[in-house]
Design a protein around this motif. Structure first.
Motif, PDB file in Angstrom:
ATOM      1  N   CYS A 100      -6.335  -2.291   5.065  1.00 57.10           N
ATOM      2  CA  CYS A 100      -5.538  -1.356   4.250  1.00 57.10           C
ATOM      3  C   CYS A 100      -4.042  -1.563   4.478  1.00 57.10           C
ATOM      4  O   CYS A 100      -3.242  -1.506   3.535  1.00 57.10           O
ATOM      5  CB  CYS A 100      -5.914   0.085   4.590  1.00 57.10           C
ATOM      6  SG  CYS A 100      -7.592   0.490   4.070  1.00 57.10           S
ATOM      7  N   LYS A 101      -3.681  -1.783   5.738  1.00 57.11           N
ATOM      8  CA  LYS A 101      -2.255  -1.932   6.076  1.00 57.11           C
ATOM      9  C   LYS A 101      -1.605  -3.045   5.246  1.00 57.11           C
ATOM     10  O   LYS A 101      -0.493  -2.893   4.746  1.00 57.11           O
ATOM     11  CB  LYS A 101      -2.119  -2.235   7.574  1.00 57.11           C
ATOM     12  CG  LYS A 101      -0.696  -2.414   8.022  1.00 57.11           C
ATOM     13  CD  LYS A 101      -0.587  -2.517   9.524  1.00 57.11           C
ATOM     14  CE  LYS A 101       0.878  -2.596   9.918  1.00 57.11           C
ATOM     15  NZ  LYS A 101       1.063  -2.615  11.364  1.00 57.11           N
ATOM     16  N   SER A 146      -9.478   5.427  -3.366  1.00 57.28           N
ATOM     17  CA  SER A 146     -10.165   4.998  -2.137  1.00 57.28           C
ATOM     18  C   SER A 146     -11.452   5.781  -2.019  1.00 57.28           C
ATOM     19  O   SER A 146     -11.444   7.017  -2.093  1.00 57.28           O
ATOM     20  CB  SER A 146      -9.292   5.273  -0.903  1.00 57.28           C
ATOM     21  OG  SER A 146      -8.061   4.598  -1.008  1.00 57.28           O
ATOM     22  N   TYR A 148      -8.525  -0.422   8.976  1.00 56.91           N
ATOM     23  CA  TYR A 148      -7.096  -0.069   9.055  1.00 56.91           C
ATOM     24  C   TYR A 148      -6.207  -1.269   8.702  1.00 56.91           C
ATOM     25  O   TYR A 148      -5.280  -1.155   7.882  1.00 56.91           O
ATOM     26  CB  TYR A 148      -6.795   0.478  10.456  1.00 56.91           C
ATOM     27  CG  TYR A 148      -5.475   0.114  11.077  1.00 56.91           C
ATOM     28  CD1 TYR A 148      -4.260   0.550  10.525  1.00 56.91           C
ATOM     29  CD2 TYR A 148      -5.426  -0.667  12.234  1.00 56.91           C
ATOM     30  CE1 TYR A 148      -3.052   0.211  11.118  1.00 56.91           C
ATOM     31  CE2 TYR A 148      -4.228  -1.002  12.827  1.00 56.91           C
ATOM     32  CZ  TYR A 148      -3.039  -0.570  12.263  1.00 56.91           C
ATOM     33  OH  TYR A 148      -1.859  -0.920  12.842  1.00 56.91           O
ATOM     34  N   LYS A 186      -0.211   6.728  -6.227  1.00 58.38           N
ATOM     35  CA  LYS A 186       0.324   5.393  -6.547  1.00 58.38           C
ATOM     36  C   LYS A 186      -0.703   4.558  -7.324  1.00 58.38           C
ATOM     37  O   LYS A 186      -0.569   3.333  -7.441  1.00 58.38           O
ATOM     38  CB  LYS A 186       0.723   4.677  -5.262  1.00 58.38           C
ATOM     39  CG  LYS A 186       1.878   5.350  -4.522  1.00 58.38           C
ATOM     40  CD  LYS A 186       2.288   4.485  -3.348  1.00 58.38           C
ATOM     41  CE  LYS A 186       3.337   5.020  -2.426  1.00 58.38           C
ATOM     42  NZ  LYS A 186       4.368   5.877  -2.869  1.00 58.38           N
ATOM     43  N   VAL A 237      -5.747  10.565  -0.587  1.00 65.18           N
ATOM     44  CA  VAL A 237      -4.684  11.543  -0.849  1.00 65.18           C
ATOM     45  C   VAL A 237      -3.303  10.868  -0.837  1.00 65.18           C
ATOM     46  O   VAL A 237      -2.446  11.148  -1.669  1.00 65.18           O
ATOM     47  CB  VAL A 237      -4.777  12.678   0.192  1.00 65.18           C
ATOM     48  CG1 VAL A 237      -3.611  13.633   0.063  1.00 65.18           C
ATOM     49  CG2 VAL A 237      -6.093  13.429   0.022  1.00 65.18           C
ATOM     50  N   GLN A 238      -3.133   9.937   0.109  1.00 62.26           N
ATOM     51  CA  GLN A 238      -1.826   9.263   0.214  1.00 62.26           C
ATOM     52  C   GLN A 238      -1.530   8.354  -0.969  1.00 62.26           C
ATOM     53  O   GLN A 238      -0.418   8.332  -1.492  1.00 62.26           O
ATOM     54  CB  GLN A 238      -1.808   8.351   1.445  1.00 62.26           C
ATOM     55  CG  GLN A 238      -1.621   8.992   2.767  1.00 62.26           C
ATOM     56  CD  GLN A 238      -1.684   7.918   3.847  1.00 62.26           C
ATOM     57  OE1 GLN A 238      -0.746   7.145   4.018  1.00 62.26           O
ATOM     58  NE2 GLN A 238      -2.794   7.856   4.548  1.00 62.26           N
ATOM     59  N   PHE A 239      -2.555   7.558  -1.358  1.00 67.15           N
ATOM     60  CA  PHE A 239      -2.272   6.482  -2.312  1.00 67.15           C
ATOM     61  C   PHE A 239      -2.791   6.734  -3.727  1.00 67.15           C
ATOM     62  O   PHE A 239      -2.479   5.959  -4.631  1.00 67.15           O
ATOM     63  CB  PHE A 239      -2.789   5.144  -1.756  1.00 67.15           C
ATOM     64  CG  PHE A 239      -2.145   4.807  -0.438  1.00 67.15           C
ATOM     65  CD1 PHE A 239      -0.808   4.472  -0.372  1.00 67.15           C
ATOM     66  CD2 PHE A 239      -2.867   4.906   0.753  1.00 67.15           C
ATOM     67  CE1 PHE A 239      -0.190   4.208   0.847  1.00 67.15           C
ATOM     68  CE2 PHE A 239      -2.269   4.642   1.975  1.00 67.15           C
ATOM     69  CZ  PHE A 239      -0.916   4.300   2.019  1.00 67.15           C
ATOM     70  N   LYS A 257     -10.620   9.429   3.173  1.00 65.90           N
ATOM     71  CA  LYS A 257     -10.092  10.632   2.525  1.00 65.90           C
ATOM     72  C   LYS A 257      -8.563  10.697   2.652  1.00 65.90           C
ATOM     73  O   LYS A 257      -7.864  11.096   1.721  1.00 65.90           O
ATOM     74  CB  LYS A 257     -10.749  11.878   3.119  1.00 65.90           C
ATOM     75  CG  LYS A 257     -12.196  12.016   2.644  1.00 65.90           C
ATOM     76  CD  LYS A 257     -12.881  13.181   3.294  1.00 65.90           C
ATOM     77  CE  LYS A 257     -14.329  13.295   2.845  1.00 65.90           C
ATOM     78  NZ  LYS A 257     -14.467  13.852   1.495  1.00 65.90           N
ATOM     79  N   SER A 258      -8.069  10.304   3.806  1.00 61.12           N
ATOM     80  CA  SER A 258      -6.615  10.284   3.980  1.00 61.12           C
ATOM     81  C   SER A 258      -5.960   9.274   3.032  1.00 61.12           C
ATOM     82  O   SER A 258      -4.925   9.548   2.417  1.00 61.12           O
ATOM     83  CB  SER A 258      -6.268   9.957   5.442  1.00 61.12           C
ATOM     84  OG  SER A 258      -4.878   9.965   5.613  1.00 61.12           O
ATOM     85  N   LEU A 259      -6.604   8.110   2.901  1.00 57.97           N
ATOM     86  CA  LEU A 259      -6.072   7.086   1.988  1.00 57.97           C
ATOM     87  C   LEU A 259      -6.069   7.595   0.545  1.00 57.97           C
ATOM     88  O   LEU A 259      -5.123   7.363  -0.213  1.00 57.97           O
ATOM     89  CB  LEU A 259      -6.947   5.822   2.047  1.00 57.97           C
ATOM     90  CG  LEU A 259      -7.049   5.089   3.379  1.00 57.97           C
ATOM     91  CD1 LEU A 259      -8.106   3.994   3.292  1.00 57.97           C
ATOM     92  CD2 LEU A 259      -5.710   4.502   3.793  1.00 57.97           C
TER      93      LEU A 259
END
Ligand code: NAP
Length: 257
Positions: free
Chosen positions: A125-126, A184, A122, A180, A175-177, A171-173
């Motif tokens: 990534c942050k 991931s 986390y 951009k 979809v989010q990034f 998986k969340s990363l």
């Protein structure tokens, strides 16, 4: 000479040992500039020196991936030394002997495993992803484990659960990034011959033989077996690979009996 990572800046956590060190050396050999991060500064420095001796570019950063301050420090060091960040390779992980079944694992051990194996990802990534976005995109490689995909009669529940969470987070990363330009992906290695495994499993020949018997390929993995997949994920060759969970385990998770 192939240069699959020419011009890329790659930050690798846990780069003072095992798969992280091999990844640092292979990536540097492919033209990347390496930020070798490890809890043990001396080990990280050794990795950087191995790279420099063979004509590569690398720096060492002592950092605890579970510390907010240290995670900021390692990403800032990458940008200061090489001007940007293209690849964040969240590899550092622990597997304490005291991590066993939920019935007999102390909550301190549980928390420690989660701090390194999940909070470490986390925090990487942050602070890492905004730099990758700033540079126009790149790759996040998260190291999970095959134990997050199948149950094991010899439990290691905190480790297993933390690695399962790494897969979900990946998986969340993705979809989010992805929009951009940041892909991931997670790698799930099977048992690989590194200090993390050998210091524990190979002390007991019967335990080693029992596990070997379950591997269709007839051997434990080598760091390179995982690192060459990571190389693909780090390079632009994987530009449409996003949110994947990739198993490198000699066939263990396909083996019913
Ligand atoms: P390794 O040889 O033990 O290397 C991991 C490195 O990470 C070590 O130098 C370790 O330092 C460092 N580290 C530990 N905690 C850290 C922290 N808080 N901050 C920064 N660095 C830290 O392990 P490996 O086998 O190469 O494993 C690499 C990754 O693959 C881990 O995420 C592991 O869970 C995963 N994995 C391994 C296997 C396997 O069979 N080997 C299988 C599946 C997945 P210390 O030595 O001081 O702890």
């Amino acid at each position: 000479m192939s240069e699959r990572l020419k011009g890329k800046v790659c930050l690798i956590t846990g780069a003072g040992s095992g798969m992280g060190r091999v990844a640092a050396q292979v990536f540097a050999g492919e033209g990347a500039s390496i930020v070798a991060v490890d809890l043990r500064g001396q080990q990280a420095e050794e990795t950087a020196q191995l790279i420099i001796k063979t004509g590569g570019r690398g720096i060492a950063v002592q950092a605890d991936v579970s510390s907010d301050t240290d995670a900021q420090k390692m990403v800032a060091a990458a940008v200061k030394a090489f001007g940007k960040l293209d690849v964040l390779y969240n590899n550092a992980g622990i597997f304490p002997e005291k991590d066993h079944s939920v019935l007999d694992t102390d909550s301190e051990v549980w928390d420690q495993v989660y701090r390194v194996n999940l909070k470490g990802v986390y925090l990487g990534c942050k602070y890492g992803i905004p730099q990758i976005v700033k540079g126009g995109g790149g790759s996040v490689i998260n190291i999970a484990s095959f134990v997050a995909l199948v149950g094991c009669t010899v439990p290691q529940d905190a480790y297993t659960a933390s690695k399962g969470a790494v897969i979900a987070l990946t998986k969340s990363l993705a979809v989010q990034f992805g929009p951009k330009g940041v892909r991931s992906n997670a790698i799930c290695p099977g048992p690989i011959e590194t200090p993390l495994l050998t210091e524990w499993l190979f002390k007991e020949p019967a335990e080693k033989a029992k596990r070997l018997n379950r591997i269709p390929m007839g051997r434990f993995g080598k760091p390179e077996d995982v690192v060459y997949l990571a190389l693909y994920l780090a390079s632009p060759e994987s530009s449409w690979t996003n949110g994947a969970v990739m198993v490198v385990d000699g066939g263990i998770t396909s083996n019913y009996f």
